[in-house]
Design an enzyme around this catalytic site. Sequence first.
Site, PDB file in Angstrom:
ATOM      1  N   HIS A 195     -11.426   6.108   2.798  1.00  0.00           N
ATOM      2  CA  HIS A 195     -11.381   7.435   3.426  1.00  0.00           C
ATOM      3  C   HIS A 195     -11.204   8.519   2.384  1.00  0.00           C
ATOM      4  CE1 HIS A 195      -6.981   7.115   2.806  1.00  0.00           C
ATOM      5  NE2 HIS A 195      -7.190   5.846   3.115  1.00  0.00           N
ATOM      6  N   HIS A 229      -6.740  11.374   5.849  1.00  0.00           N
ATOM      7  CA  HIS A 229      -7.996  10.852   6.389  1.00  0.00           C
ATOM      8  C   HIS A 229      -9.001  11.986   6.551  1.00  0.00           C
ATOM      9  CE1 HIS A 229      -5.182   7.572   7.520  1.00  0.00           C
ATOM     10  NE2 HIS A 229      -6.199   6.847   7.109  1.00  0.00           N
ATOM     11  N   GLU A 275      -6.960  -1.364  -3.583  1.00  0.00           N
ATOM     12  CA  GLU A 275      -7.262   0.048  -3.327  1.00  0.00           C
ATOM     13  C   GLU A 275      -6.980   0.900  -4.548  1.00  0.00           C
ATOM     14  OE1 GLU A 275      -6.314   3.473   0.047  1.00  0.00           O
ATOM     15  OE2 GLU A 275      -4.845   1.880  -0.307  1.00  0.00           O
ATOM     16  N   ASP A 322      -3.404   7.248  -3.358  1.00  0.00           N
ATOM     17  CA  ASP A 322      -3.277   6.157  -2.380  1.00  0.00           C
ATOM     18  C   ASP A 322      -3.769   4.885  -3.071  1.00  0.00           C
ATOM     19  OD1 ASP A 322      -3.310   4.480  -0.169  1.00  0.00           O
ATOM     20  OD2 ASP A 322      -4.615   5.749   1.047  1.00  0.00           O
ATOM     21  N   ASP A 340       0.868  -1.180   0.000  1.00  0.00           N
ATOM     22  CA  ASP A 340       0.000   0.000   0.000  1.00  0.00           C
ATOM     23  C   ASP A 340       0.902   1.226   0.000  1.00  0.00           C
ATOM     24  OD1 ASP A 340      -1.889   1.987   0.468  1.00  0.00           O
ATOM     25  OD2 ASP A 340      -2.859   0.943   2.131  1.00  0.00           O
ATOM     26  N   GLU A 346     -10.868   1.089  -0.303  1.00  0.00           N
ATOM     27  CA  GLU A 346      -9.957  -0.035  -0.064  1.00  0.00           C
ATOM     28  C   GLU A 346     -10.641  -1.203   0.651  1.00  0.00           C
ATOM     29  OE1 GLU A 346      -6.640   0.908   2.511  1.00  0.00           O
ATOM     30  OE2 GLU A 346      -7.642   2.673   3.291  1.00  0.00           O
TER      31      GLU A 346
END
Length: 291
Positions: free
Chosen positions: A155, A163, A276, A96, A85, A188
Site C-alpha cells: 500500500h 493506506h 516488508e 513500515d 510488523d 509486503e
Amino acid sequence: MNDEIIEQYREAGRLAKRILADGAARITPGVLISDIADSICSMVTDAGAGIAFPPNISINEAAAHDTAGPGDERIFQEGDLVKLDIGIHIDGYIADTAVSIDLGDHGKLIEASRAALDTAISLARPGATAGAIGAAVQETITMRGYQPVANLTGHGLDRFSLHAAPSIPNIGSSGGPLLKEGMVIAIEPFASTGTGRVSEGNRCEIFSQIAIKPVRPPAARRILEEIKDRRGLPFARRWLKTSRADLALTTLIRQGIIRPYPVLQDIPGSLVSQAEHTIIVTEDGCIVTTR
C-alpha cells in the site's frame, strides 16, 4: 516531495530498521508477546519518534493485525513462525517494515516472501505497473511451492496515512496503477502453506478513528479524547486507560466512528511468512528507506 521530506522518510526508515532487528532478536520461546509489544513501543518513543500503528505480532496462520491485548499472557512457543510488523513515523512521515522470525524449521517459507520482496523492489520504478509487480511476487512464491496471499496487498503511504494509493497486489493482474516518481509505498509479500487467502479471526485488538461525530456516552467521549493525538493512525485496545473501554468501543464502531482491524488468518494449521520494506519511487528506480 522535497529533500527535507525525503530525509524524514529516510530517518524514520533507519530507526525502523534498527528497532525491527532489536525486537526480532528478543522473540524467543517462553517470552511474553506483550513484553515484545511494549519494548518496541518504548524504543520508538525513547528515540523521539511516533508509533504509526501498534506492533503487529502475528503467529503461524495469522498473517496480520494481531498484537498484545490487555492482560495478554500468551508466550512464543517452540516451532512458531512469527511475523513482526512495525510502523514508525517522524512528523507523520512513515516507515513500515516487517520480518518473519523462525522458532521452528520454516526457513524455506520465510525465504519465499523475502525473495518476493527483493524481486518487487527490483522492478519498482516510474512506469512499472502494480499488476506486473504482483505477477513477479506470485511467480517467486509459487515457484518455491507456496501460495501468495491473494487478498493482502502492499500500500501507498502518505503523511499520517497508512493506506494511500497505490495498492501493490501479491498476485498478477493486467495493468493496474502506474508507479510514479515521489510515491512512497510499503511492499509486503506474504507466502502461505494454506489456501493463500485470509479471513477475519475472532481476536480484535487494533482500531482506528475514521470519522468525527458527537457521542453521548462518557466512556466513548473519553476514548476519543485519549486517541485524538493519533490523527487517525491505529491504536491498540491495550493502550486505553478508559474504564469499560470494550463497551465504549462497541458504541463507537456502531456509530461508524471507529474501525476495528480483526486478526487476518489463513486456515488453521497453515503457516504464513511476511517480508516488508518501505520504498520511495525515484526518477530511475527507488530508495528503500528501511533496508
